[in-house]
Design an enzyme around this catalytic site. Sequence first.
Site, mmCIF file in Angstrom:
data_model
loop_
_atom_site.group_PDB
_atom_site.id
_atom_site.type_symbol
_atom_site.label_atom_id
_atom_site.label_comp_id
_atom_site.label_asym_id
_atom_site.label_seq_id
_atom_site.Cartn_x
_atom_site.Cartn_y
_atom_site.Cartn_z
ATOM 1 C CB CYS A 172 -4.875 31.338 -9.325
ATOM 2 S SG CYS A 172 -4.335 30.600 -10.888
ATOM 3 C CG ASP A 189 -20.222 41.204 4.906
ATOM 4 O OD1 ASP A 189 -19.507 40.996 5.905
ATOM 5 O OD2 ASP A 189 -21.471 41.124 4.945
ATOM 6 C CG HIS A 246 -20.582 30.165 2.705
ATOM 7 N ND1 HIS A 246 -21.920 30.457 2.825
ATOM 8 C CD2 HIS A 246 -20.458 28.842 2.993
ATOM 9 C CE1 HIS A 246 -22.588 29.354 3.167
ATOM 10 N NE2 HIS A 246 -21.718 28.376 3.290
ATOM 11 C CD GLU A 260 -38.652 36.023 8.136
ATOM 12 O OE1 GLU A 260 -39.636 36.746 8.025
ATOM 13 O OE2 GLU A 260 -37.989 35.579 7.193
HETATM 14 P P1 OAD Z 1 -30.765 34.301 3.663
HETATM 15 O O1 OAD Z 1 -31.068 35.417 2.738
HETATM 16 O O2 OAD Z 1 -31.172 32.929 3.271
HETATM 17 O O3 OAD Z 1 -31.428 34.583 5.082
HETATM 18 C C1 OAD Z 1 -31.293 35.818 5.744
HETATM 19 C C2 OAD Z 1 -32.048 35.755 7.066
HETATM 20 O O4 OAD Z 1 -31.834 36.983 7.725
HETATM 21 C C3 OAD Z 1 -33.565 35.567 6.913
HETATM 22 O O5 OAD Z 1 -34.027 34.572 7.817
HETATM 23 C C4 OAD Z 1 -34.130 36.940 7.304
HETATM 24 O O6 OAD Z 1 -35.370 36.864 7.981
HETATM 25 C C5 OAD Z 1 -33.058 37.461 8.244
HETATM 26 N N1 OAD Z 1 -32.969 38.935 8.276
HETATM 27 C C6 OAD Z 1 -33.207 39.819 7.285
HETATM 28 N N2 OAD Z 1 -32.996 41.068 7.689
HETATM 29 C C7 OAD Z 1 -32.596 40.974 8.992
HETATM 30 C C8 OAD Z 1 -32.243 41.931 10.003
HETATM 31 N N3 OAD Z 1 -32.226 43.249 9.754
HETATM 32 N N4 OAD Z 1 -31.915 41.464 11.226
HETATM 33 C C9 OAD Z 1 -31.921 40.134 11.498
HETATM 34 N N5 OAD Z 1 -32.260 39.209 10.607
HETATM 35 C C10 OAD Z 1 -32.587 39.609 9.365
HETATM 36 O O7 OAD Z 1 -29.194 34.380 3.970
HETATM 37 P P2 OAD Z 1 -28.233 33.281 4.620
HETATM 38 O O8 OAD Z 1 -28.971 32.418 5.566
HETATM 39 O O9 OAD Z 1 -27.032 33.978 5.083
HETATM 40 O O10 OAD Z 1 -24.244 31.026 0.161
HETATM 41 O O11 OAD Z 1 -27.859 32.428 3.344
HETATM 42 C C11 OAD Z 1 -26.970 31.366 3.494
HETATM 43 C C12 OAD Z 1 -26.176 31.174 2.234
HETATM 44 O O12 OAD Z 1 -27.047 31.079 1.114
HETATM 45 C C13 OAD Z 1 -25.273 32.348 1.864
HETATM 46 O O13 OAD Z 1 -24.027 32.319 2.540
HETATM 47 C C14 OAD Z 1 -25.092 32.178 0.392
HETATM 48 C C15 OAD Z 1 -26.531 31.932 0.047
HETATM 49 O O14 OAD Z 1 -26.809 31.315 -1.126
HETATM 50 C C16 OAD Z 1 -23.597 30.877 -1.013
HETATM 51 O O15 OAD Z 1 -23.650 31.713 -1.896
HETATM 52 C C17 OAD Z 1 -22.805 29.600 -1.111
#
Ligand code: OAD
Length: 234
Positions: A116, A93, A108, A203
């Site tokens: 392209c 985003d 990412h 968490e």
């Molecule tokens: P995840 O969905 O794996 O993890 C999100 C984390 O944010 C979790 O540990 C939640 O507990 C925490 N969380 C949720 N709500 C929250 C809040 N309000 N405040 C603080 N923490 C909160 O997302 P990412 O770790 O970003 O990649 O995922 C990593 C990558 O996996 C992404 O960039 C994407 C995805 O697949 C690709 O698509 C290549």
Amino acid sequence: MTCDRIVILTGAGLSAESGVPTFRDAGGIWAKYDYRDVATPQGFARNPAQVHEFYNMRRNAHASVRPNAAHEALARLEQSYPGEVWVVTQNVDALHEGAGSRNLIHMHGELFRALCGACEKSRPWHEDIGIETPCPACGKKGAMRPDVVWFGEMPYHMERIRELLERADLFISIGTSGNVYPAAGFVAEARANGAHTVELNLEPSEGRSLFAEAIHGKATAVVPAYVDHLLVGK
Ligand code: OAD
């Protein structure tokens, strides 16, 4: 603690309170979609229309989201901190830049850019992409894709990120579950290079035990409070 160079890794949890779904929480994106279908080069080769539909839907949904207090606090930190502050985000985003962060690396890729596959030009992009969309640079149809990194592809700017991690004396990880490498390995790299390491997450993440310090709670509460603590300490 004296910190001249801060590196902050952010993930989907940072944008959750802006209304952007996370990936692995209950009801998250990967509960609804199989990542192999929509976030791999193989999925794109099998069914490009399905992949375009997924990213068009996300691009349209992102058009109306706004930065939250956590994005704003990180921008404030960059502007007010006497040392160097860099944000390395896994998020596609545009909320960090929307809040005013400038020292920003999108490892990412970006939802609002298109790439392209034929001429490899990347450009800002706000429209839908389809299988017939021509590349504005080379004119080829069928090669346009969102400029996001898929599973199995190398994240962007890794050399620059490794340089920053080598020099960091404070590494903060915010709103990421610690499941996806190489980002999940940054804490170990920063720590091996002598940085203090802090997790700010709803968490305990997968990598919680790798951090010297952890504060758990919603990003809009814990991030502004931690930024205040850093700014008061200077
Ligand atoms: P995840 O969905 O794996 O993890 C999100 C984390 O944010 C979790 O540990 C939640 O507990 C925490 N969380 C949720 N709500 C929250 C809040 N309000 N405040 C603080 N923490 C909160 O997302 P990412 O770790 O970003 O990649 O995922 C990593 C990558 O996996 C992404 O960039 C994407 C995805 O697949 C690709 O698509 C290549």
